[in-house]
Design a protein around this motif. Structure first.
Motif, PDB file in Angstrom:
ATOM      1  N   GLU A  90      40.298  31.755  44.324  1.00  0.00           N
ATOM      2  CA  GLU A  90      39.046  31.899  43.633  1.00  0.00           C
ATOM      3  C   GLU A  90      39.243  32.872  42.494  1.00  0.00           C
ATOM      4  O   GLU A  90      40.010  33.822  42.602  1.00  0.00           O
ATOM      5  N   GLU A  91      38.508  32.629  41.422  1.00  0.00           N
ATOM      6  CA  GLU A  91      38.580  33.557  40.299  1.00  0.00           C
ATOM      7  C   GLU A  91      37.730  34.770  40.597  1.00  0.00           C
ATOM      8  O   GLU A  91      36.653  34.688  41.168  1.00  0.00           O
ATOM      9  N   ILE A  92      38.249  35.926  40.211  1.00  0.00           N
ATOM     10  CA  ILE A  92      37.505  37.171  40.390  1.00  0.00           C
ATOM     11  C   ILE A  92      36.971  37.587  39.058  1.00  0.00           C
ATOM     12  O   ILE A  92      37.705  37.680  38.074  1.00  0.00           O
ATOM     13  N   ASP A  93      35.624  37.853  38.998  1.00  0.00           N
ATOM     14  CA  ASP A  93      35.009  38.277  37.752  1.00  0.00           C
ATOM     15  C   ASP A  93      35.221  39.731  37.488  1.00  0.00           C
ATOM     16  O   ASP A  93      35.304  40.612  38.221  1.00  0.00           O
TER      17      ASP A  93
END
Length: 93
Positions: A90-93
């Motif tokens: 998952e991409e981390i903001d």
């Protein structure tokens, strides 16, 4: 010196004459030779085909009772190489 140049001139003229004579004879005999070779290859090919066809008919006649269908390849499709594990991220903001 004069004899050497005259003999070399005769040699060069002889080579040129040989070239033109060979070229002339090749135009006459080469197509005939190629035609013979192609006909011979065709005869060999048809003889091999006839031999293979005769053998396949003889085998088919002797094995009338038994029919074998190899379905091993149909049931087990070819496996692909497993390169590694799939990683979900998952991409981390």
């Amino acid at each position: 010196m004069q004899e050497a140049s005259f003999s070399s001139l005769k040699f060069v003229v002889g080579i040129i004459a040989f070239y033109f004579i060979f070229k002339f004879l090749a135009r006459i005999f080469l197509p005939v030779l190629v035609k013979k070779v192609v006909e011979k290859a065709g005869e060999n090919f048809s003889r091999q085909q006839q031999y293979a066809q005769d053998n396949s008919w003889q085998k088919a006649r002797t094995n009338n009772d038994e029919i074998i269908i190899n379905t091993a390849n149909a049931k087990n499709p070819r496996e692909t190489k497993k390169i590694g594990d799939y990683v979900d991220y998952e991409e981390i903001d």
